[in-house]
Design a protein around this motif. Structure first.
Motif, PDB file in Angstrom:
ATOM      1  N   UNK A  57       0.812  -1.217   0.000  1.00 44.79           N
ATOM      2  CA  UNK A  57       0.000   0.000   0.000  1.00 44.79           C
ATOM      3  C   UNK A  57       0.849   1.273   0.000  1.00 44.79           C
ATOM      4  N   UNK A  58       2.094   1.166  -0.360  1.00 46.39           N
ATOM      5  CA  UNK A  58       2.977   2.336  -0.364  1.00 46.39           C
ATOM      6  C   UNK A  58       2.638   3.263  -1.524  1.00 46.39           C
ATOM      7  N   UNK A  59       2.865   4.538  -1.322  1.00 46.38           N
ATOM      8  CA  UNK A  59       2.715   5.568  -2.348  1.00 46.38           C
ATOM      9  C   UNK A  59       3.995   6.381  -2.394  1.00 46.38           C
ATOM     10  N   UNK A  60       4.311   6.900  -3.575  1.00 50.86           N
ATOM     11  CA  UNK A  60       5.548   7.661  -3.768  1.00 50.86           C
ATOM     12  C   UNK A  60       5.248   8.982  -4.446  1.00 50.86           C
ATOM     13  N   UNK A  61       5.986   9.988  -4.068  1.00 48.89           N
ATOM     14  CA  UNK A  61       5.871  11.317  -4.669  1.00 48.89           C
ATOM     15  C   UNK A  61       7.285  11.842  -4.878  1.00 48.89           C
ATOM     16  N   UNK A  62       7.572  12.330  -6.082  1.00 48.38           N
ATOM     17  CA  UNK A  62       8.930  12.736  -6.442  1.00 48.38           C
ATOM     18  C   UNK A  62       8.908  14.153  -6.986  1.00 48.38           C
ATOM     19  N   UNK A  63       9.769  14.982  -6.451  1.00 47.67           N
ATOM     20  CA  UNK A  63      10.118  16.258  -7.062  1.00 47.67           C
ATOM     21  C   UNK A  63      11.615  16.242  -7.361  1.00 47.67           C
ATOM     22  N   UNK A  64      12.104  17.356  -7.853  1.00 51.25           N
ATOM     23  CA  UNK A  64      13.494  17.382  -8.298  1.00 51.25           C
ATOM     24  C   UNK A  64      14.469  17.250  -7.137  1.00 51.25           C
ATOM     25  N   UNK A  65      14.081  17.714  -5.966  1.00 54.24           N
ATOM     26  CA  UNK A  65      14.993  17.709  -4.827  1.00 54.24           C
ATOM     27  C   UNK A  65      14.491  16.907  -3.632  1.00 54.24           C
ATOM     28  N   UNK A  66      13.297  16.339  -3.703  1.00 50.92           N
ATOM     29  CA  UNK A  66      12.722  15.662  -2.543  1.00 50.92           C
ATOM     30  C   UNK A  66      11.996  14.401  -2.979  1.00 50.92           C
ATOM     31  N   UNK A  67      12.273  13.302  -2.259  1.00 51.33           N
ATOM     32  CA  UNK A  67      11.576  12.037  -2.453  1.00 51.33           C
ATOM     33  C   UNK A  67      10.724  11.769  -1.215  1.00 51.33           C
TER      34      UNK A  67
END
Length: 485
Positions: A57-67
């Motif tokens: 049930x994990x979710x991921x969100x990525x920006x250029x400088x933050x995971x």
């Protein structure tokens, strides 16, 4: 710090296991993202590893400088959230290859959480097989290969290689002082221009037959090699617009740094009365297609070597790059234009890069980025800078047109490679729900998508792990648990 080895059958509390799993996935994603992988590839890789380790049930969100990763088993429970900053960005294909192999082992079920964390610690704490001076020499060889591609003579090749050596050592010192990349690019462009000015002075005195414009152009390509055009276009095509915008901004700033450094060097040359010629379109054809292919092969293989790529990929990269340069020159010769020519060549690289990478067991990103390096628009950037430095209204307009043409060439290279990868990689019709919204070319990470049957098998293994909260040992010889004292 390396995690201590514990018996494989020791119980791990479920919250601790989830926290360790999310941390492991974030550390994997940091290495992939900092090495130039696209946000879609990083997201799919992190979620695939989390699912294989029991965090379905994990979710991921990525920006250029933050995971960011989160896990919430049910709506009435508080979610577990973990974050990790992307501190630095380096082109390190040795770590990228090792992490890619680790990810495939975890997804296939051969490596558990504890073994995976220990292996990741080993990868990040172990140095490289190549000495740093060998990498500097590789950058010099790359610049020499680009000079051959452009049509430079032996003196041009030697001076271009010398300038690349100086640029690499200077940028290494700047990086150790943790200055922003923009200033390192300014210093690199200024060094290339000043070396060309000194070479021009010697040429006027000793009549060496030196065309210093090729020296500057070759080193511009070297400085452009680490710019993440590929990841930016891939993020834009796969729907990660925020990350794509940040990467494009970084690429523009890096290119502006090169422009500022080179224009500063040209201004110094003008102040001292040194006349540096402007590169005219078509000047790269004086060597012929054969020598251009040789120069492109040398430049691509040297870039891969300097980026710590495995030795087994150097020869195939050289062959693919030589064919790509030949295709570009052949398509451009009838008058179709530089942009379409490099676009077709980049499409070929993307088409065959997946098969070559699969055969050699390396991420396709290594092959495609290395092979398109010789086609980067260094000559267009230098021509635009030279025209802008003339000062007249007509030359300024032509200079702006040349700069815009360079941007279109860079876009054509990235778009051609991504299109080739789309057609080269087989996409399954039955995919996991994780990948339903992230279907795209896989330049890094597992390329074979899991079907519903495989997903149900992983879910059953997840439930068993969750109920027992145990870390399953990897297949193979089992070790006897030491007696407890």
């Amino acid at each position: 710090m390396v995690e201590p080895e514990l018996p494989a059958t020791q119980l791990i509390p479920l919250p601790n296991r989830l926290a360790l799993t999310l941390d492991f996935c974030l550390r994997l994603g940091e290495i992939l993202l900092s090495s130039g992988a696209g946000a879609a590839d990083v997201t799919v890789t992190m979620l695939s590893v989390a699912r294989a380790l029991g965090a379905a049930d994990a979710e991921a969100d990525i920006t250029f400088t933050l995971l960011t990763m989160s896990h919430q088993t049910s709506p009435d429970e508080a979610p577990l959230i973990a974050r990790r900053q992307v501190a630095q960005r380096v082109t390190d294909y040795q770590d990228l290859t090792n992490v890619d192999h680790l990810v495939r082992g975890v997804v296939a079920g051969r490596i558990g959480l504890r073994e995976g964390r220990a292996e990741l610690n080993r990868i990040t704490s172990t140095g490289h097989d190549r000495h740093r001076w060998a990498v500097t020499a590789g950058w010099g060889v790359m610049s020499a290969g680009i000079a051959i591609l452009l049509g430079g003579g032996p003196v041009v090749v030697v001076v271009a290689a010398l300038a690349a050596l100086l640029i690499d050592r200077l940028q290494l010192r700047i990086a150790r002082r943790r200055l922003p990349t923009f200033y390192a690019q300014v210093a690199g462009g200024g060094t290339a221009a000043l070396v060309a000015v000194a070479a021009r002075v010697l040429d006027e005195r000793f009549d060496l037959g030196l065309d210093v414009s090729f020296v500057i152009t070759a080193n511009i390509v070297v400085l452009l090699a680490g710019v993440g055009f590929m990841g930016a276009i891939q993020d834009a095509l796969t729907g990660f617009y925020i990350t794509a915008g940040a990467r494009i901004t970084e690429a523009v700033l890096s290119t502006c740094g090169i422009i500022a450094g080179v224009s500063g060097g040209l201004s110094v040359a003008s102040a001292f009365g040194v006349d540096l010629p402007t590169v005219e379109p078509g000047a790269t054809g004086i060597q012929g297609i054969g020598m251009a292919a040789v120069g492109g092969a040398i430049g691509a293989a040297a870039f891969a070597f300097s980026s710590y790529s495995p030795n087994r990929v150097l020869a195939p990269i050289a062959v693919v790059a030589a064919i790509a340069v030949t295709i570009s020159a052949t398509v451009e010769e009838p008058g179709l234009g530089r942009t379409w020519a490099v676009g077709v060549a980049a499409f070929f690289v993307g088409l065959v890069g997946y098969a070559v990478a699969k055969r050699l067991r390396v991420p396709p990103l290594i092959v495609v980025v290395s092979c398109v390096v010789p086609m980067l628009p260094g000559i267009a950037i230098y021509r635009g800078l030279s025209l802008l430095g003339e000062g007249s209204r007509r030359d300024t307009s032509l200079g702006l047109v040349a700069i815009i043409g360079a941007a279109s060439v860079a876009l054509a290279i990235a778009a051609g490679v991504i299109l080739g990868e789309y057609l080269a990689q087989p996409l399954g019709r039955e995919v996991r729900r994780v990948e339903d919204r992230l279907v795209g070319p896989r330049l890094v990470g597992p390329s074979s998508l899991l079907g519903r049957r495989a997903g149900r098998a992983i879910d059953r293994r997840t439930r068993r792990r969750t109920e027992g909260a145990r870390d399953e040992p990897a297949p193979g010889p089992t070790r006897r648990t030491p007696p407890q004292r």
